[in-house]
Enzyme design. Structure first.
Site, mmCIF file in Angstrom:
data_model
loop_
_atom_site.group_PDB
_atom_site.id
_atom_site.type_symbol
_atom_site.label_atom_id
_atom_site.label_comp_id
_atom_site.label_asym_id
_atom_site.label_seq_id
_atom_site.Cartn_x
_atom_site.Cartn_y
_atom_site.Cartn_z
ATOM 1 N N SER A 158 0.833 -1.209 0.000
ATOM 2 C CA SER A 158 0.000 0.000 0.000
ATOM 3 C C SER A 158 0.860 1.248 0.000
ATOM 4 O O SER A 158 0.353 2.332 -0.289
ATOM 5 C CB SER A 158 -0.870 0.085 1.249
ATOM 6 O OG SER A 158 -1.267 -1.132 1.708
ATOM 7 N N HIS B 248 -2.332 -3.321 -6.585
ATOM 8 C CA HIS B 248 -2.885 -2.893 -5.297
ATOM 9 C C HIS B 248 -4.376 -3.209 -5.263
ATOM 10 O O HIS B 248 -5.194 -2.487 -5.842
ATOM 11 C CB HIS B 248 -2.620 -1.391 -5.103
ATOM 12 C CG HIS B 248 -2.956 -0.890 -3.741
ATOM 13 N ND1 HIS B 248 -3.487 0.355 -3.508
ATOM 14 C CD2 HIS B 248 -2.854 -1.467 -2.513
ATOM 15 C CE1 HIS B 248 -3.678 0.520 -2.214
ATOM 16 N NE2 HIS B 248 -3.304 -0.571 -1.593
ATOM 17 N N GLU C 39 -5.372 -1.053 -8.499
ATOM 18 C CA GLU C 39 -4.427 -0.031 -8.963
ATOM 19 C C GLU C 39 -3.185 -0.770 -9.458
ATOM 20 O O GLU C 39 -2.580 -1.532 -8.699
ATOM 21 C CB GLU C 39 -4.008 0.897 -7.803
ATOM 22 C CG GLU C 39 -4.941 2.062 -7.538
ATOM 23 C CD GLU C 39 -4.423 2.959 -6.402
ATOM 24 O OE1 GLU C 39 -3.981 2.437 -5.354
ATOM 25 O OE2 GLU C 39 -4.466 4.184 -6.546
ATOM 26 N N ASN D 287 -5.299 6.177 -2.015
ATOM 27 C CA ASN D 287 -4.957 6.560 -0.642
ATOM 28 C C ASN D 287 -4.541 8.026 -0.543
ATOM 29 O O ASN D 287 -4.816 8.692 0.458
ATOM 30 C CB ASN D 287 -3.841 5.665 -0.097
ATOM 31 C CG ASN D 287 -4.384 4.311 0.339
ATOM 32 O OD1 ASN D 287 -5.588 4.160 0.546
ATOM 33 N ND2 ASN D 287 -3.511 3.336 0.477
HETATM 34 P P1 NAD Z 1 -1.809 -9.752 7.146
HETATM 35 O O1 NAD Z 1 -1.005 -9.416 8.343
HETATM 36 O O2 NAD Z 1 -3.274 -10.050 7.277
HETATM 37 O O3 NAD Z 1 -1.146 -11.012 6.395
HETATM 38 C C1 NAD Z 1 0.245 -11.125 6.124
HETATM 39 C C2 NAD Z 1 0.574 -12.609 5.977
HETATM 40 O O4 NAD Z 1 1.897 -12.729 5.472
HETATM 41 C C3 NAD Z 1 0.541 -13.394 7.306
HETATM 42 O O5 NAD Z 1 -0.291 -14.541 7.165
HETATM 43 C C4 NAD Z 1 2.007 -13.812 7.532
HETATM 44 O O6 NAD Z 1 2.142 -15.090 8.133
HETATM 45 C C5 NAD Z 1 2.512 -13.840 6.097
HETATM 46 N N1 NAD Z 1 3.952 -13.705 5.926
HETATM 47 C C6 NAD Z 1 4.797 -12.890 6.591
HETATM 48 N N2 NAD Z 1 6.052 -13.040 6.090
HETATM 49 C C7 NAD Z 1 5.983 -13.956 5.088
HETATM 50 C C8 NAD Z 1 6.927 -14.519 4.180
HETATM 51 N N3 NAD Z 1 8.210 -14.173 4.198
HETATM 52 N N4 NAD Z 1 6.483 -15.444 3.273
HETATM 53 C C9 NAD Z 1 5.192 -15.814 3.247
HETATM 54 N N5 NAD Z 1 4.240 -15.296 4.082
HETATM 55 C C10 NAD Z 1 4.638 -14.378 4.990
HETATM 56 O O7 NAD Z 1 -1.575 -8.545 6.113
HETATM 57 P P2 NAD Z 1 -2.599 -7.929 5.039
HETATM 58 O O8 NAD Z 1 -3.493 -6.957 5.697
HETATM 59 O O9 NAD Z 1 -3.156 -9.036 4.218
HETATM 60 O O10 NAD Z 1 -1.579 -7.047 4.169
HETATM 61 C C11 NAD Z 1 -0.675 -7.657 3.259
HETATM 62 C C12 NAD Z 1 -0.158 -6.615 2.285
HETATM 63 O O11 NAD Z 1 -1.263 -6.016 1.591
HETATM 64 C C13 NAD Z 1 0.610 -5.455 2.930
HETATM 65 O O12 NAD Z 1 1.648 -5.075 2.070
HETATM 66 C C14 NAD Z 1 -0.471 -4.357 3.038
HETATM 67 O O13 NAD Z 1 0.081 -3.065 3.063
HETATM 68 C C15 NAD Z 1 -1.231 -4.598 1.753
HETATM 69 N N6 NAD Z 1 -2.614 -4.106 1.725
HETATM 70 C C16 NAD Z 1 -3.433 -4.298 2.795
HETATM 71 C C17 NAD Z 1 -4.773 -3.855 2.743
HETATM 72 C C18 NAD Z 1 -5.714 -4.092 3.890
HETATM 73 O O14 NAD Z 1 -6.786 -3.459 3.916
HETATM 74 N N7 NAD Z 1 -5.401 -4.974 4.832
HETATM 75 C C19 NAD Z 1 -5.253 -3.233 1.574
HETATM 76 C C20 NAD Z 1 -4.387 -3.080 0.478
HETATM 77 C C21 NAD Z 1 -3.066 -3.524 0.566
#
Ligand code: NAD
Length: 288
Positions: A121, A142, A154, A192
């Site tokens: 993000s 994104h 995006e 954003n």
């Molecule tokens: P989350 O914390 O729910 O999930 C992250 C997952 O990654 C976890 O299950 C963890 O075990 C796993 N992980 C960590 N290191 C790892 C590795 N080396 N190899 C494999 N798996 C690994 O996070 P999320 O909210 O799903 O966010 C993930 C990404 O998406 C981030 O970059 C975030 O900025 C982006 N994002 C999030 C949102 C949102 O609303 N949550 C929206 C858009 C983008």
């Protein structure tokens, strides 16, 4: 000739990774979902199953299609299982060092043609691409939360992203029934950068006693036709995430117009993070 994309890797089985895996599997792609933690994978697969089940209950999908989609997702902790993927989307923690390590792992197992997409993000795609031996293959995809519901992806071009990779990813987004819009790599990208400062300004209205939270929200609903008021939206996103985006914009552009509201910081310090903590600008009693 346009490249053929059949097999998708998704890294990280959290909130976003499971939604992304579901979106591809429901559109007939074979998906390898990888996480480092088996409990996260188990939880992720259960989340996809529940989400597909809700679509069946609402008659948006048949039970057979739902079963077939679930069967197309192979969950694994082994990075090697991603070797035959045409595109890998990473959705791991929002930390540059973790994303860099993921790219290095992928580079060991995937061929030079595999597209590496990041769901970051806020981290610079150009910086992520610079860690790859083939930076032209790195791009931002994104997705928005909840992925199965939200239309937009995006597509963010790093400085190094090739035209061919960008065109392939735009086409790919169309095949899963979503809409791609392309932007250059820039802090906060577009959604954003526009949305979160508006929420921050709504918080400033409360901070400066211009109006009460419920009035700020109803004014934006009644006067600007927003489906949800900005403070309710901030509570839904999570005020810690709102603060994080404002800090990225403020520090990235080095521009005072993106200064986080003092009240936003105080709310986060107090643990009033919105829906997830039961209290933000509004209260969310736990469901019994
Ligand atoms: P989350 O914390 O729910 O999930 C992250 C997952 O990654 C976890 O299950 C963890 O075990 C796993 N992980 C960590 N290191 C790892 C590795 N080396 N190899 C494999 N798996 C690994 O996070 P999320 O909210 O799903 O966010 C993930 C990404 O998406 C981030 O970059 C975030 O900025 C982006 N994002 C999030 C949102 C949102 O609303 N949550 C929206 C858009 C983008």
């Amino acid at each position: 000739m346009a490249r053929e994309i059949r097999r998708i890797g998704v890294i990280g089985a959290g909130t976003m990774g499971t939604g992304i895996a579901q979106a591809f599997a429901a559109s007939s792609f074979s998906v390898v979902l990888r996480d480092i933690a088996q409990p996260a994978l188990d939880h992720g697969v259960a989340t996809v199953k529940n989400s597909l089940g809700r679509l069946v209950a609402r008659e948006k999908m048949t039970q057979d299609d739902s079963d077939a989609a679930l069967a197309r997702i192979a969950a694994t902790t082994a990075i090697e299982e991603l070797r035959d993927c045409d595109v890998v989307v990473e959705a791991v923690l929002e930390k540059f060092e973790v994303k860099k390590a993921v790219i290095a792992d992928l580079e060991r197992v995937c061929g030079p043609e595999t597209i590496f997409a990041s769901n970051t993000s806020s981290i610079s795609l150009t910086r992520i691409a610079a860690t790859s031996q083939h930076p032209g293959r790195v791009i931002g995809m994104h997705f928005f939360n909840p992925v199965p519901m939200m239309q937009l992806v995006e597509v963010i071009r790093a400085l190094q992203t090739s035209d061919e990779v960008c065109a392939a990813v735009v086409a790919l987004v169309g095949t899963i029934g979503k809409q791609a819009r392309v932007s250059r790599d820039s802090y906060g990208f577009v959604v954003n950068r526009v949305l979160v400062p508006m929420i921050n300004e709504a918080i400033n209205c409360v901070y400066e006693n211009v109006a009460k939270p419920e009035d700020v929200d109803s004014m934006m609903k009644l006067g600007a036709a927003h489906p949800m008021g900005p403070l309710s939206l901030g509570d839904l996103i999570g005020l810690d995430i709102v603060l994080n985006v404002m800090e990225t914009l403020y520090e990235g552009f080095n521009d005072p117009k993106f200064r986080p509201s003092p009240l936003l910081r105080q709310m986060c310090d107090a643990g009033y993070l919105g829906r997830k903590s039961g209290r933000g600008f509004f209260e969310y009693p736990a469901k019994s």
